[in-house]
Scaffold this active site. Sequence first.
Site, PDB file in Angstrom:
ATOM      1  CB  CYS A 171      -5.643   3.075  -1.790  1.00 56.63           C
ATOM      2  SG  CYS A 171      -4.467   3.658  -0.845  1.00 56.63           S
TER       3      CYS A 171
ATOM      4  CG  ASP B  21      -1.963   0.853   1.075  1.00 51.81           C
ATOM      5  OD1 ASP B  21      -2.253   1.645   0.113  1.00 51.81           O
ATOM      6  OD2 ASP B  21      -3.051   0.983   2.001  1.00 51.81           O
TER       7      ASP B  21
END
Length: 508
Positions: A75, A39
Amino acid sequence: MDVRLASWMPLLVIFVHLASYSVVNSKAGKPNIVFVLTDDQDVVLFGQQPMAKTHKLLTEQGMLFENMFVSSPLCCPSRASILTGQFVHNHNTQNNSVNGGCSGQTWQKQAEPKAFNTYLKAEGYKTFFAGKYLNQYGLEKSGGVKHVPPGWDEWHGLVGNSVYYNYSLSVNGKEEKHGDNYTEDYLPDLIHRRGLDFLSRQSDRRPFFMMLSTPSCHKPFTPAPQYEKSFQDEQAPRTASFDTKGKDKHWLVGAALNPMPVDVIKIIDENYRLRHRTLLSVDDMVEGVYNKLKDMDLLDNTYIFFSSDNGFHLGQFSLPEDKRQPYEFDIRVPLIVRGPGIKPNTTSIESVTNVDLAPTFVDLSGSKAETAKFDGMSFAGILRGQAHAFRSTVLVEYYGEEEVKEVQCPQLSNQHLKGCTKEFHCVCVDSQNNTYGCIRYENAKQSFKFCEFQDASNTIEVYDLNGDPHELNNIAKSAPPELLSKLTDKLAKLSLCAGTGCHDKTEL
Ligand SMILES: *[C@@H]1O[C@H](CO)[C@@H](O)[C@H](O)[C@H]1NC(C)=O
Ligand SMILES: *[C@@H]1O[C@H](CO)[C@@H](O)[C@H](O)[C@H]1NC(C)=O
Ligand SMILES: *[C@@H]1O[C@H](CO)[C@@H](O)[C@H](O)[C@H]1NC(C)=O
Ligand SMILES: *[C@@H]1O[C@H](CO)[C@@H](O)[C@H](O)[C@H]1NC(C)=O
Ligand SMILES: *[C@@H]1O[C@H](CO)[C@@H](O)[C@H](O)[C@H]1NC(C)=O
Protein backbone atom coordinates in the site's frame (compact mmCIF):
# COMPACT_ATOMS: atom_id res chain seq x y z
CA MET A 1 13.63 46.62 -25.06
CA ASP A 2 11.97 50.00 -24.69
CA VAL A 3 11.51 50.70 -21.00
CA ARG A 4 8.00 52.10 -21.47
CA LEU A 5 7.00 49.04 -23.46
CA ALA A 6 8.47 46.77 -20.80
CA SER A 7 6.37 48.45 -18.12
CA TRP A 8 3.32 47.59 -20.16
CA MET A 9 4.23 43.94 -20.34
CA PRO A 10 2.82 42.70 -17.04
CA LEU A 11 -0.55 44.29 -17.82
CA LEU A 12 -0.52 42.74 -21.24
CA VAL A 13 0.28 39.38 -19.73
CA ILE A 14 -2.55 39.72 -17.25
CA PHE A 15 -4.92 40.71 -20.01
CA VAL A 16 -3.96 37.74 -22.19
CA HIS A 17 -4.14 35.47 -19.16
CA LEU A 18 -7.64 36.62 -18.25
CA ALA A 19 -8.78 36.31 -21.84
CA SER A 20 -7.49 32.78 -22.12
CA TYR A 21 -8.84 31.88 -18.69
CA SER A 22 -12.42 32.27 -19.75
CA VAL A 23 -11.80 30.28 -22.91
CA VAL A 24 -9.70 27.59 -21.29
CA ASN A 25 -12.20 26.98 -18.55
CA SER A 26 -15.24 26.95 -20.69
CA LYS A 27 -16.87 23.60 -21.32
CA ALA A 28 -14.43 22.48 -23.96
CA GLY A 29 -11.43 23.58 -21.90
CA LYS A 30 -9.41 21.94 -19.17
CA PRO A 31 -10.92 18.58 -18.37
CA ASN A 32 -12.04 17.56 -14.90
CA ILE A 33 -10.49 14.42 -13.47
CA VAL A 34 -12.01 11.92 -11.04
CA PHE A 35 -9.69 9.24 -9.68
CA VAL A 36 -11.15 6.24 -7.85
CA LEU A 37 -8.44 4.26 -6.04
CA THR A 38 -9.26 0.97 -4.34
CA ASP A 39 -7.16 -0.83 -1.74
CA ASP A 40 -5.68 -4.30 -2.39
CA GLN A 41 -7.93 -4.96 -5.38
CA ASP A 42 -6.36 -7.57 -7.65
CA VAL A 43 -7.17 -8.17 -11.29
CA VAL A 44 -5.74 -11.69 -11.72
CA LEU A 45 -8.13 -13.24 -9.18
CA PHE A 46 -11.14 -11.57 -10.82
CA GLY A 47 -11.17 -8.55 -8.53
CA GLN A 48 -13.14 -6.60 -11.16
CA GLN A 49 -15.84 -9.26 -11.44
CA PRO A 50 -18.24 -7.88 -8.80
CA MET A 51 -18.19 -4.45 -10.41
CA ALA A 52 -20.92 -4.75 -13.05
CA LYS A 53 -21.83 -1.06 -13.02
CA THR A 54 -18.20 0.01 -13.33
CA HIS A 55 -17.89 -2.37 -16.26
CA LYS A 56 -20.89 -0.84 -18.00
CA LEU A 57 -20.14 2.82 -17.24
CA LEU A 58 -16.36 2.92 -17.43
CA THR A 59 -14.97 -0.14 -19.25
CA GLU A 60 -17.61 -0.29 -21.99
CA GLN A 61 -17.52 3.49 -22.38
CA GLY A 62 -13.76 3.84 -22.04
CA MET A 63 -10.39 2.15 -22.21
CA LEU A 64 -9.28 -0.90 -20.26
CA PHE A 65 -5.53 -1.33 -19.76
CA GLU A 66 -4.69 -5.02 -19.81
CA ASN A 67 -1.13 -4.55 -18.64
CA MET A 68 -1.20 -2.19 -15.68
CA PHE A 69 1.44 -2.85 -12.99
CA VAL A 70 2.45 -1.28 -9.70
CA SER A 71 5.94 -0.11 -8.84
CA SER A 72 5.74 -1.91 -5.48
CA PRO A 73 3.08 -4.40 -4.32
CA LEU A 74 2.39 -2.79 -0.95
CA CYS A 75 0.00 0.00 0.00
CA CYS A 76 2.22 2.82 1.23
CA PRO A 77 5.11 2.54 -1.27
CA SER A 78 2.61 2.13 -4.10
CA ARG A 79 0.51 5.11 -2.99
CA ALA A 80 3.66 7.22 -2.68
CA SER A 81 4.46 6.28 -6.30
CA ILE A 82 0.96 7.18 -7.43
CA LEU A 83 1.16 10.59 -5.74
CA THR A 84 4.70 11.52 -6.82
CA GLY A 85 5.09 9.69 -10.14
CA GLN A 86 8.36 8.34 -8.75
CA PHE A 87 9.78 4.88 -8.21
CA VAL A 88 10.35 3.71 -4.65
CA HIS A 89 14.12 4.36 -4.77
CA ASN A 90 13.36 8.03 -5.41
CA HIS A 91 10.42 8.83 -3.12
CA ASN A 92 11.98 6.50 -0.54
CA THR A 93 8.72 5.35 1.05
CA GLN A 94 10.00 1.81 1.46
CA ASN A 95 7.33 0.25 3.64
CA ASN A 96 4.22 0.89 5.71
CA SER A 97 6.03 2.34 8.77
CA VAL A 98 6.76 5.97 9.59
CA ASN A 99 10.49 5.20 9.76
CA GLY A 100 10.19 3.52 6.38
CA GLY A 101 8.93 6.81 4.91
CA CYS A 102 5.18 6.24 5.20
CA SER A 103 3.92 9.74 6.00
CA GLY A 104 7.18 10.40 7.86
CA GLN A 105 9.02 13.72 8.10
CA THR A 106 11.12 13.25 4.96
CA TRP A 107 8.00 12.38 3.01
CA GLN A 108 6.15 15.41 4.34
CA LYS A 109 9.04 17.79 3.69
CA GLN A 110 10.39 16.51 0.39
CA ALA A 111 8.01 14.28 -1.55
CA GLU A 112 4.51 15.38 -0.56
CA PRO A 113 4.92 19.02 -1.72
CA LYS A 114 5.66 17.63 -5.20
CA ALA A 115 2.66 15.31 -5.43
CA PHE A 116 0.68 15.64 -8.67
CA ASN A 117 -2.20 17.50 -7.03
CA THR A 118 0.07 20.48 -6.28
CA TYR A 119 0.69 20.91 -10.04
CA LEU A 120 -3.02 20.61 -10.76
CA LYS A 121 -3.83 23.22 -8.15
CA ALA A 122 -1.25 25.52 -9.72
CA GLU A 123 -3.05 25.01 -13.04
CA GLY A 124 -6.23 26.38 -11.50
CA TYR A 125 -7.83 23.09 -10.50
CA LYS A 126 -9.98 22.77 -7.42
CA THR A 127 -8.66 19.66 -5.66
CA PHE A 128 -10.58 17.28 -3.41
CA PHE A 129 -9.49 14.18 -1.52
CA ALA A 130 -11.55 11.71 0.51
CA GLY A 131 -10.57 8.38 2.04
CA LYS A 132 -7.41 6.40 2.73
CA TYR A 133 -4.22 8.31 2.04
CA LEU A 134 -1.05 6.74 3.44
CA ASN A 135 -1.22 4.02 6.12
CA GLN A 136 0.34 6.17 8.84
CA TYR A 137 -1.42 9.44 7.94
CA GLY A 138 -2.92 11.48 10.78
CA LEU A 139 -1.44 9.48 13.67
CA GLU A 140 0.44 11.28 16.46
CA LYS A 141 3.79 9.95 15.24
CA SER A 142 3.24 11.41 11.79
CA GLY A 143 2.09 14.86 12.84
CA GLY A 144 -1.54 14.18 13.76
CA VAL A 145 -4.74 15.23 11.97
CA LYS A 146 -3.66 18.86 11.72
CA HIS A 147 -1.21 17.93 8.99
CA VAL A 148 -3.06 18.42 5.70
CA PRO A 149 -0.92 17.56 2.67
CA PRO A 150 -0.31 20.66 0.51
CA GLY A 151 -2.27 21.24 -2.65
CA TRP A 152 -5.65 19.87 -1.55
CA ASP A 153 -8.46 22.44 -1.33
CA GLU A 154 -10.76 20.01 0.46
CA TRP A 155 -9.39 17.20 2.58
CA HIS A 156 -11.18 14.27 4.21
CA GLY A 157 -8.23 12.00 5.02
CA LEU A 158 -8.62 8.71 6.90
CA VAL A 159 -6.42 8.48 9.98
CA GLY A 160 -4.31 5.32 9.69
CA ASN A 161 -4.96 2.24 7.64
CA SER A 162 -8.13 0.99 5.96
CA VAL A 163 -11.15 0.20 8.14
CA TYR A 164 -14.88 0.47 7.52
CA TYR A 165 -16.18 1.62 10.93
CA ASN A 166 -14.84 3.26 14.11
CA TYR A 167 -12.33 5.61 12.55
CA SER A 168 -11.31 9.25 12.52
CA LEU A 169 -10.99 11.54 9.56
CA SER A 170 -9.00 14.69 9.28
CA VAL A 171 -11.50 17.08 7.77
CA ASN A 172 -9.33 19.96 6.61
CA GLY A 173 -7.11 19.46 9.67
CA LYS A 174 -9.84 18.87 12.30
CA GLU A 175 -10.58 15.46 13.74
CA GLU A 176 -14.00 14.00 12.95
CA LYS A 177 -14.83 10.77 14.77
CA HIS A 178 -17.01 8.00 13.38
CA GLY A 179 -18.67 5.03 15.03
CA ASP A 180 -20.39 2.02 13.54
CA ASN A 181 -23.82 3.17 12.43
CA TYR A 182 -24.05 1.96 8.82
CA THR A 183 -26.14 4.89 7.60
CA GLU A 184 -23.79 7.48 8.99
CA ASP A 185 -20.37 5.89 9.23
CA TYR A 186 -19.73 3.13 6.69
CA LEU A 187 -16.58 4.55 5.12
CA PRO A 188 -17.03 3.52 1.46
CA ASP A 189 -20.49 5.17 1.49
CA LEU A 190 -19.24 8.21 3.36
CA ILE A 191 -16.56 8.76 0.70
CA HIS A 192 -19.33 8.36 -1.91
CA ARG A 193 -21.52 11.00 -0.19
CA ARG A 194 -18.68 13.48 0.29
CA GLY A 195 -17.70 13.05 -3.34
CA LEU A 196 -21.24 13.81 -4.52
CA ASP A 197 -21.41 16.80 -2.22
CA PHE A 198 -18.18 18.15 -3.68
CA LEU A 199 -19.47 17.62 -7.22
CA SER A 200 -22.73 19.38 -6.46
CA ARG A 201 -20.70 22.50 -5.67
CA GLN A 202 -18.76 22.44 -8.98
CA SER A 203 -19.57 23.98 -12.33
CA ASP A 204 -17.97 24.17 -15.73
CA ARG A 205 -16.22 27.44 -14.78
CA ARG A 206 -13.31 25.94 -12.91
CA PRO A 207 -11.79 22.48 -13.52
CA PHE A 208 -11.59 20.06 -10.61
CA PHE A 209 -9.65 16.99 -9.56
CA MET A 210 -11.45 14.62 -7.20
CA MET A 211 -9.75 11.61 -5.62
CA LEU A 212 -11.93 8.99 -3.92
CA SER A 213 -9.77 6.45 -2.13
CA THR A 214 -11.77 3.58 -0.68
CA PRO A 215 -10.82 1.08 2.03
CA SER A 216 -12.49 -1.66 -0.07
CA CYS A 217 -11.38 -4.37 -0.52
CA HIS A 218 -8.66 -4.29 2.18
CA LYS A 219 -9.12 -6.21 5.42
CA PRO A 220 -11.09 -6.30 7.70
CA PHE A 221 -13.29 -6.83 4.59
CA THR A 222 -16.49 -5.50 6.19
CA PRO A 223 -19.37 -5.42 3.69
CA ALA A 224 -22.40 -3.13 3.83
CA PRO A 225 -25.39 -4.90 5.44
CA GLN A 226 -27.30 -5.17 2.16
CA TYR A 227 -24.38 -7.06 0.59
CA GLU A 228 -23.59 -9.42 3.44
CA LYS A 229 -25.15 -12.36 1.62
CA SER A 230 -23.89 -11.68 -1.90
CA PHE A 231 -21.73 -14.18 -3.78
CA GLN A 232 -22.57 -17.04 -1.42
CA ASP A 233 -21.64 -19.64 -4.01
CA GLU A 234 -18.24 -18.22 -4.86
CA GLN A 235 -14.85 -19.45 -3.74
CA ALA A 236 -11.31 -18.19 -4.22
CA PRO A 237 -10.25 -19.06 -7.78
CA ARG A 238 -8.29 -22.30 -8.09
CA THR A 239 -5.67 -20.82 -10.42
CA ALA A 240 -2.85 -23.04 -11.72
CA SER A 241 -0.67 -21.91 -8.81
CA PHE A 242 -3.38 -22.31 -6.17
CA ASP A 243 -2.03 -24.44 -3.32
CA THR A 244 0.90 -25.41 -5.53
CA LYS A 245 4.29 -25.93 -3.92
CA GLY A 246 6.37 -23.04 -5.28
CA LYS A 247 9.56 -24.71 -6.39
CA ASP A 248 12.89 -22.94 -7.00
CA LYS A 249 11.49 -19.79 -5.44
CA HIS A 250 12.74 -17.47 -2.73
CA TRP A 251 12.78 -18.44 0.92
CA LEU A 252 9.39 -17.06 2.03
CA VAL A 253 7.49 -19.06 -0.61
CA GLY A 254 9.44 -22.18 0.34
CA ALA A 255 8.41 -21.68 3.97
CA ALA A 256 4.67 -21.88 3.19
CA LEU A 257 2.72 -24.90 4.40
CA ASN A 258 1.83 -27.15 1.44
CA PRO A 259 -0.79 -28.39 1.03
CA MET A 260 -2.70 -25.75 2.94
CA PRO A 261 -4.76 -27.03 5.86
CA VAL A 262 -8.52 -27.26 5.23
CA ASP A 263 -9.31 -24.54 7.77
CA VAL A 264 -6.95 -22.11 5.97
CA ILE A 265 -8.69 -22.75 2.64
CA LYS A 266 -12.02 -22.14 4.36
CA ILE A 267 -10.83 -18.73 5.59
CA ILE A 268 -9.49 -17.63 2.24
CA ASP A 269 -12.70 -18.69 0.47
CA GLU A 270 -14.72 -16.63 2.94
CA ASN A 271 -12.36 -13.67 2.61
CA TYR A 272 -12.65 -13.85 -1.18
CA ARG A 273 -16.43 -13.44 -0.85
CA LEU A 274 -16.06 -10.65 1.72
CA ARG A 275 -13.61 -8.77 -0.51
CA HIS A 276 -16.06 -8.88 -3.39
CA ARG A 277 -18.92 -7.75 -1.16
CA THR A 278 -16.97 -4.67 -0.05
CA LEU A 279 -16.44 -3.80 -3.72
CA LEU A 280 -20.19 -3.61 -4.36
CA SER A 281 -20.23 -0.35 -2.40
CA VAL A 282 -17.44 0.98 -4.63
CA ASP A 283 -19.48 -0.06 -7.66
CA ASP A 284 -22.37 1.99 -6.27
CA MET A 285 -20.02 4.92 -5.79
CA VAL A 286 -18.82 4.78 -9.40
CA GLU A 287 -22.44 4.78 -10.54
CA GLY A 288 -23.33 7.64 -8.19
CA VAL A 289 -20.44 9.78 -9.41
CA TYR A 290 -21.21 8.98 -13.04
CA ASN A 291 -24.88 9.89 -12.69
CA LYS A 292 -24.06 13.10 -10.83
CA LEU A 293 -21.63 14.19 -13.55
CA LYS A 294 -24.24 13.34 -16.16
CA ASP A 295 -26.99 15.28 -14.37
CA MET A 296 -24.70 18.27 -14.07
CA ASP A 297 -23.77 18.05 -17.75
CA LEU A 298 -20.10 17.60 -16.83
CA LEU A 299 -19.60 14.05 -18.06
CA ASP A 300 -18.32 14.99 -21.51
CA ASN A 301 -15.45 17.00 -20.06
CA THR A 302 -14.47 14.68 -17.20
CA TYR A 303 -11.99 11.83 -17.13
CA ILE A 304 -12.75 9.03 -14.68
CA PHE A 305 -9.76 6.88 -13.72
CA PHE A 306 -10.17 3.65 -11.79
CA SER A 307 -7.25 1.72 -10.29
CA SER A 308 -5.90 -0.04 -7.19
CA ASP A 309 -2.71 0.23 -5.13
CA ASN A 310 -1.64 -3.43 -5.41
CA GLY A 311 -2.95 -6.87 -6.22
CA PHE A 312 -3.55 -9.78 -3.86
CA HIS A 313 -3.12 -13.50 -3.51
CA LEU A 314 -5.35 -16.09 -1.91
CA GLY A 315 -3.63 -19.48 -1.73
CA GLN A 316 -1.28 -19.03 -4.71
CA PHE A 317 1.89 -21.08 -4.04
CA SER A 318 0.17 -21.96 -0.75
CA LEU A 319 0.64 -18.41 0.54
CA PRO A 320 -2.63 -17.88 2.46
CA GLU A 321 -3.43 -14.21 1.80
CA ASP A 322 -1.62 -10.94 1.27
CA LYS A 323 0.34 -9.00 -1.34
CA ARG A 324 4.14 -8.17 -1.27
CA GLN A 325 5.16 -10.83 -3.79
CA PRO A 326 6.63 -10.16 -7.24
CA TYR A 327 4.19 -12.45 -9.01
CA GLU A 328 1.49 -11.33 -11.42
CA PHE A 329 -1.36 -11.64 -8.90
CA ASP A 330 0.31 -9.04 -6.63
CA ILE A 331 1.77 -6.59 -9.16
CA ARG A 332 -1.09 -6.38 -11.67
CA VAL A 333 -3.97 -4.02 -10.91
CA PRO A 334 -7.02 -2.76 -12.78
CA LEU A 335 -6.79 0.44 -14.79
CA ILE A 336 -9.82 1.79 -16.60
CA VAL A 337 -10.20 5.31 -17.98
CA ARG A 338 -13.28 6.95 -19.39
CA GLY A 339 -13.33 10.48 -20.76
CA PRO A 340 -13.16 12.96 -23.63
CA GLY A 341 -11.47 11.63 -26.73
CA ILE A 342 -11.34 8.03 -25.50
CA LYS A 343 -12.91 5.56 -27.87
CA PRO A 344 -15.56 3.52 -26.03
CA ASN A 345 -15.08 -0.16 -25.23
CA THR A 346 -11.42 -0.29 -26.20
CA THR A 347 -8.48 -2.09 -24.65
CA SER A 348 -4.84 -1.12 -24.60
CA ILE A 349 -2.13 -3.76 -24.30
CA GLU A 350 0.59 -1.17 -23.65
CA SER A 351 2.40 -1.78 -20.37
CA VAL A 352 1.75 1.04 -17.93
CA THR A 353 2.69 1.43 -14.29
CA ASN A 354 1.39 3.46 -11.40
CA VAL A 355 4.25 6.00 -11.66
CA ASP A 356 2.66 6.94 -15.00
CA LEU A 357 -0.54 8.20 -13.35
CA ALA A 358 0.87 11.47 -11.93
CA PRO A 359 2.45 12.66 -15.21
CA THR A 360 -0.76 11.68 -17.04
CA PHE A 361 -2.92 13.78 -14.70
CA VAL A 362 -0.49 16.69 -14.99
CA ASP A 363 -0.38 16.33 -18.77
CA LEU A 364 -4.18 16.30 -19.03
CA SER A 365 -4.31 19.44 -16.90
CA GLY A 366 -2.26 21.24 -19.54
CA SER A 367 0.87 21.67 -17.43
CA LYS A 368 3.29 20.26 -20.00
CA ALA A 369 6.42 21.77 -18.51
CA GLU A 370 6.52 19.52 -15.47
CA THR A 371 6.10 16.05 -16.93
CA ALA A 372 9.82 15.45 -17.58
CA LYS A 373 10.48 15.53 -13.83
CA PHE A 374 8.54 12.35 -13.17
CA ASP A 375 10.01 8.85 -13.32
CA GLY A 376 6.75 7.87 -14.99
CA MET A 377 5.52 8.93 -18.42
CA SER A 378 2.21 10.42 -19.48
CA PHE A 379 -0.04 7.94 -21.27
CA ALA A 380 -2.47 10.64 -22.42
CA GLY A 381 -1.45 9.79 -26.01
CA ILE A 382 -2.66 6.22 -25.54
CA LEU A 383 -5.99 7.54 -24.25
CA ARG A 384 -6.35 9.65 -27.39
CA GLY A 385 -5.68 6.58 -29.50
CA GLN A 386 -2.37 7.83 -30.87
CA ALA A 387 -0.39 4.75 -31.83
CA HIS A 388 3.06 4.89 -30.32
CA ALA A 389 5.50 2.63 -28.54
CA PHE A 390 5.05 3.46 -24.88
CA ARG A 391 7.22 1.24 -22.69
CA SER A 392 8.10 -2.44 -22.61
CA THR A 393 9.83 -2.35 -19.27
CA VAL A 394 8.32 -1.91 -15.82
CA LEU A 395 10.42 -1.70 -12.66
CA VAL A 396 9.14 -3.30 -9.44
CA GLU A 397 10.92 -2.69 -6.13
CA TYR A 398 10.05 -4.16 -2.76
CA TYR A 399 11.59 -3.96 0.71
CA GLY A 400 10.64 -6.90 2.97
CA GLU A 401 9.27 -5.94 6.37
CA GLU A 402 10.12 -7.55 9.69
CA GLU A 403 8.75 -7.37 13.19
CA VAL A 404 10.80 -7.96 16.32
CA LYS A 405 7.92 -9.51 18.23
CA GLU A 406 5.47 -11.93 16.69
CA VAL A 407 2.55 -11.77 19.10
CA GLN A 408 0.57 -14.73 17.79
CA CYS A 409 3.56 -16.92 16.98
CA PRO A 410 6.12 -15.95 19.63
CA GLN A 411 8.44 -18.77 18.60
CA LEU A 412 9.03 -16.76 15.39
CA SER A 413 10.04 -13.53 17.17
CA ASN A 414 13.46 -12.03 16.35
CA GLN A 415 13.67 -13.97 13.10
CA HIS A 416 13.20 -11.02 10.73
CA LEU A 417 9.66 -12.12 9.90
CA LYS A 418 6.32 -10.33 9.85
CA GLY A 419 2.62 -11.10 10.02
CA CYS A 420 2.82 -14.66 11.32
CA THR A 421 -0.68 -15.52 12.55
CA LYS A 422 -2.35 -18.44 14.25
CA GLU A 423 -5.24 -18.59 11.76
CA PHE A 424 -2.69 -19.32 9.04
CA HIS A 425 -0.71 -21.80 11.16
CA CYS A 426 2.16 -19.34 11.60
CA VAL A 427 2.87 -19.03 7.89
CA CYS A 428 4.21 -15.46 7.73
CA VAL A 429 3.29 -12.80 5.17
CA ASP A 430 6.74 -11.25 4.99
CA SER A 431 10.42 -11.55 5.82
CA GLN A 432 13.24 -9.04 5.76
CA ASN A 433 14.90 -11.02 2.94
CA ASN A 434 11.76 -10.80 0.79
CA THR A 435 13.51 -7.74 -0.63
CA TYR A 436 13.82 -7.59 -4.36
CA GLY A 437 13.98 -5.66 -7.59
CA CYS A 438 12.29 -6.95 -10.75
CA ILE A 439 12.02 -6.13 -14.39
CA ARG A 440 8.66 -6.92 -15.95
CA TYR A 441 9.25 -6.94 -19.67
CA GLU A 442 6.32 -7.12 -22.05
CA ASN A 443 5.94 -6.45 -25.76
CA ALA A 444 3.95 -7.99 -28.59
CA LYS A 445 6.34 -10.95 -28.81
CA GLN A 446 8.03 -11.38 -25.45
CA SER A 447 6.91 -11.49 -21.85
CA PHE A 448 9.47 -11.94 -19.09
CA LYS A 449 9.90 -11.41 -15.41
CA PHE A 450 13.36 -11.13 -13.91
CA CYS A 451 13.85 -10.69 -10.14
CA GLU A 452 16.92 -10.41 -7.93
CA PHE A 453 16.42 -10.96 -4.20
CA GLN A 454 18.60 -9.47 -1.52
CA ASP A 455 18.86 -12.63 0.53
CA ALA A 456 21.64 -14.92 1.70
CA SER A 457 21.47 -16.99 -1.51
CA ASN A 458 21.18 -14.06 -3.96
CA THR A 459 18.10 -15.80 -5.31
CA ILE A 460 17.17 -15.05 -8.89
CA GLU A 461 13.77 -15.85 -10.34
CA VAL A 462 13.06 -15.65 -14.06
CA TYR A 463 9.81 -16.51 -15.81
CA ASP A 464 8.92 -16.68 -19.48
CA LEU A 465 5.30 -15.68 -19.14
CA ASN A 466 4.37 -16.53 -22.71
CA GLY A 467 4.73 -20.22 -22.04
CA ASP A 468 4.35 -20.06 -18.26
CA PRO A 469 1.75 -17.42 -17.34
CA HIS A 470 1.40 -18.76 -13.80
CA GLU A 471 5.11 -18.51 -13.05
CA LEU A 472 5.48 -22.17 -12.14
CA ASN A 473 8.94 -22.70 -13.69
CA ASN A 474 11.87 -20.56 -12.65
CA ILE A 475 14.21 -20.57 -15.65
CA ALA A 476 17.06 -18.67 -13.95
CA LYS A 477 19.40 -21.62 -14.50
CA SER A 478 18.33 -22.53 -18.03
CA ALA A 479 17.58 -19.21 -19.76
CA PRO A 480 19.97 -18.02 -22.49
CA PRO A 481 22.88 -16.15 -20.82
CA GLU A 482 22.49 -13.29 -23.26
CA LEU A 483 18.87 -12.74 -22.21
CA LEU A 484 19.81 -12.88 -18.53
CA SER A 485 22.61 -10.38 -18.97
CA LYS A 486 20.30 -7.95 -20.80
CA LEU A 487 17.70 -8.23 -18.05
CA THR A 488 20.36 -7.86 -15.35
CA ASP A 489 21.62 -4.68 -17.01
CA LYS A 490 18.13 -3.24 -17.33
CA LEU A 491 17.43 -3.86 -13.66
CA ALA A 492 20.78 -2.37 -12.60
CA LYS A 493 20.15 0.75 -14.69
CA LEU A 494 16.52 1.30 -13.70
CA SER A 495 17.16 0.65 -9.98
CA LEU A 496 19.16 3.89 -9.97
CA CYS A 497 17.24 5.90 -12.55
CA ALA A 498 15.64 9.30 -12.02
CA GLY A 499 13.28 11.41 -14.16
CA THR A 500 13.79 11.03 -17.90
CA GLY A 501 16.50 8.44 -17.15
CA CYS A 502 13.62 6.13 -16.16
CA HIS A 503 11.78 6.63 -19.45
CA ASP A 504 13.21 3.43 -20.87
CA LYS A 505 11.76 2.48 -24.23
CA THR A 506 14.56 0.19 -25.36
CA GLU A 507 13.77 -3.35 -26.43
CA LEU A 508 15.64 -6.40 -25.22
C1 LIG B 1 -16.94 0.06 17.25
O1 LIG B 1 -16.52 0.41 18.54
C2 LIG B 1 -17.46 0.06 19.55
C3 LIG B 1 -16.99 0.65 20.88
O2 LIG B 1 -15.67 0.29 21.10
C4 LIG B 1 -17.61 -1.45 19.59
O3 LIG B 1 -18.55 -1.82 20.56
C5 LIG B 1 -18.06 -1.93 18.23
O4 LIG B 1 -18.11 -3.34 18.19
C6 LIG B 1 -17.14 -1.44 17.13
N1 LIG B 1 -17.72 -1.76 15.84
C7 LIG B 1 -17.05 -2.34 14.85
C8 LIG B 1 -17.78 -2.63 13.59
O5 LIG B 1 -15.88 -2.64 14.95
C1 LIG C 1 -28.09 5.44 12.67
O1 LIG C 1 -28.18 6.69 12.02
C2 LIG C 1 -29.46 6.95 11.45
C3 LIG C 1 -29.33 8.23 10.63
O2 LIG C 1 -28.78 9.28 11.41
C4 LIG C 1 -30.49 7.02 12.56
O3 LIG C 1 -31.75 7.27 12.01
C5 LIG C 1 -30.50 5.71 13.31
O4 LIG C 1 -31.36 5.79 14.41
C6 LIG C 1 -29.10 5.35 13.80
N1 LIG C 1 -29.11 3.99 14.29
C7 LIG C 1 -28.69 3.70 15.50
C8 LIG C 1 -28.74 2.23 15.87
O5 LIG C 1 -28.25 4.53 16.27
C1 LIG D 1 -17.63 -4.24 -25.98
O1 LIG D 1 -16.74 -5.14 -26.59
C2 LIG D 1 -17.01 -6.49 -26.29
C3 LIG D 1 -15.88 -7.33 -26.84
O2 LIG D 1 -15.45 -6.88 -28.07
C4 LIG D 1 -18.38 -6.87 -26.86
O3 LIG D 1 -18.66 -8.21 -26.56
C5 LIG D 1 -19.43 -5.97 -26.21
O4 LIG D 1 -20.67 -6.22 -26.77
C6 LIG D 1 -19.07 -4.50 -26.42
N1 LIG D 1 -19.97 -3.68 -25.64
C7 LIG D 1 -20.51 -2.58 -26.09
C8 LIG D 1 -21.42 -1.85 -25.15
O5 LIG D 1 -20.30 -2.17 -27.21
C1 LIG E 1 10.75 0.01 7.31
O1 LIG E 1 11.91 0.59 6.76
C2 LIG E 1 12.77 1.16 7.72
C3 LIG E 1 13.89 1.86 6.96
O2 LIG E 1 14.52 0.98 6.09
C4 LIG E 1 13.27 0.09 8.65
O3 LIG E 1 14.10 0.66 9.63
C5 LIG E 1 12.06 -0.57 9.33
O4 LIG E 1 12.48 -1.64 10.12
C6 LIG E 1 11.10 -1.09 8.28
N1 LIG E 1 9.87 -1.54 8.94
C7 LIG E 1 9.50 -2.80 8.99
C8 LIG E 1 8.23 -3.11 9.70
O5 LIG E 1 10.16 -3.70 8.48
C1 LIG F 1 15.56 -15.60 4.93
O1 LIG F 1 15.14 -15.20 6.22
C2 LIG F 1 14.72 -16.28 7.04
C3 LIG F 1 14.15 -15.69 8.31
O2 LIG F 1 15.08 -14.84 8.90
C4 LIG F 1 15.89 -17.21 7.26
O3 LIG F 1 15.48 -18.29 8.06
C5 LIG F 1 16.38 -17.73 5.93
O4 LIG F 1 17.52 -18.53 6.09
C6 LIG F 1 16.70 -16.58 5.00
N1 LIG F 1 16.97 -17.14 3.69
C7 LIG F 1 17.81 -16.57 2.83
C8 LIG F 1 18.03 -17.29 1.55
O5 LIG F 1 18.34 -15.51 3.04
